[in-house]
Design an enzyme around this catalytic site. Sequence first.
Site, PDB file in Angstrom:
ATOM      1  N   THR A  15      15.553  15.811 -13.607  1.00 53.37           N
ATOM      2  CA  THR A  15      16.398  15.080 -14.429  1.00 53.37           C
ATOM      3  C   THR A  15      17.565  15.969 -14.134  1.00 53.37           C
ATOM      4  OG1 THR A  15      14.433  15.030 -16.124  1.00 53.37           O
ATOM      5  CG2 THR A  15      16.443  15.106 -16.704  1.00 53.37           C
ATOM      6  N   ASP A  59      12.528  13.983  -7.358  1.00 50.39           N
ATOM      7  CA  ASP A  59      11.615  14.073  -8.810  1.00 50.39           C
ATOM      8  C   ASP A  59      10.522  15.531  -8.230  1.00 50.39           C
ATOM      9  OD1 ASP A  59      10.612  12.863 -11.216  1.00 50.39           O
ATOM     10  OD2 ASP A  59       9.350  14.077 -11.512  1.00 50.39           O
ATOM     11  N   ASP A  92       9.263  19.280 -14.524  1.00 45.83           N
ATOM     12  CA  ASP A  92       7.378  19.171 -14.786  1.00 45.83           C
ATOM     13  C   ASP A  92       6.800  20.212 -13.895  1.00 45.83           C
ATOM     14  OD1 ASP A  92       8.320  16.619 -16.354  1.00 45.83           O
ATOM     15  OD2 ASP A  92       8.416  14.923 -14.726  1.00 45.83           O
ATOM     16  N   THR A 279      -8.886  30.457 -18.541  1.00 47.76           N
ATOM     17  CA  THR A 279      -8.835  29.471 -19.994  1.00 47.76           C
ATOM     18  C   THR A 279      -8.548  28.485 -20.132  1.00 47.76           C
ATOM     19  OG1 THR A 279      -9.145  29.463 -22.767  1.00 47.76           O
ATOM     20  CG2 THR A 279      -7.347  31.741 -21.102  1.00 47.76           C
ATOM     21  N   CYS A 281      -7.472  27.270 -23.270  1.00 49.52           N
ATOM     22  CA  CYS A 281      -6.471  27.939 -24.306  1.00 49.52           C
ATOM     23  C   CYS A 281      -5.013  28.133 -23.710  1.00 49.52           C
ATOM     24  CB  CYS A 281      -7.102  29.068 -24.938  1.00 49.52           C
ATOM     25  SG  CYS A 281      -8.682  29.261 -25.860  1.00 49.52           S
TER      26      CYS A 281
END
Length: 343
Positions: A15, A59, A92, A279, A281
């Site tokens: 970007t 990108d 990204d 994990t 999490c």
Amino acid sequence: MSTKPHILLIYTGGTIGMMKDYASNALKAFDFSQLLDKIPEIQQLNCHIETISFENPIDSSNMTTKFYVDIVEIIEKNYDVFDGFVILSGSDTMSYISSAISFMLENLQKPVIFTGSQLPIGDLRTDAKENLITSIEVACAQKNGIPIIQEVCLYFEYKLYRANRTTKLNAEQFEAFVSMNHPPLAESGVYLKFNEHYLLKNSTKNSTLIVRKELVTDIVILKIFPGITENVVKSILHIKHLKGVVMETFGSGNAPNETWFVNLIKEAIENNIRIVNVTQCLGGNVNQGHYETSVALKKIGVVSGKDITTEAAVAKLMYLLNENFSLSEFTNFFEKPLRGEIS
Ligand code: ASP
């Protein structure tokens, strides 16, 4: 020759250097020379900056590992002549790219700083200027002629992180990245403050840069979810030529302990597929054996990712698979920090 630091700015796309394509109304990468015209301020920095750009900026969603090799080859070629490197890429997949580059550059003793932005550099409200200018300042920072940063970092929205500790968390906010299991290496306010205690100090080792260019990409991320079926797990583990799996489990490394599941994982390990437990999490550690639902995983040879991010686990798996280690050698290398990626 001037003693001002020499910085190489490498533009890969993202970007930060995009413009609206009026035909399609979508953001598209544009010529890098225009990027520098948009920030004349960088000429005022106390360093020499040279720039190099991918011939066709992309990108970051299109960044295959072939482009990672292009990046490390640019660094390798210019390592002796520059004091630091700033890499502009799309945000990204920046955590994946920068994590991989951290493994590909062994004994790194100079700063390699990834940055980008959420809004293009030409946008009035852009976050690109601060990100770029401070990244260059970080790359220039030296103490007694030695670079303060000697590792691969990611700078975004006033924070410098160890790259292989980061995850992109937000697609809209300027504060797009987190590093849940490691504190920032520096924070930028009125002053640029380094948390020296947390920095890797590679220059104390008497070693030269080694550039690793072979990554094994026959891997998969298997995210466990409640109700996942035998058919799905079996199909994934039976992918042709599969060499490694980053298995995203619940909490501290837990997964169903039903017989079919454990047997499929066991069979895959017996077939020389390395399985790493990470994990789902955002923060915290895998601790296999803490709950009954992870005891079997440990017993059958699932490797603990400890507090590694999924992005860094993907990179480390691609990197270590190339060495053809035995399961115990692989486990030993995976479970210890190689570039500060686990605690
Ligand atoms: N899609 C863009 C990319 O990753 C987003 C960005 O640059 O932040 O290349």
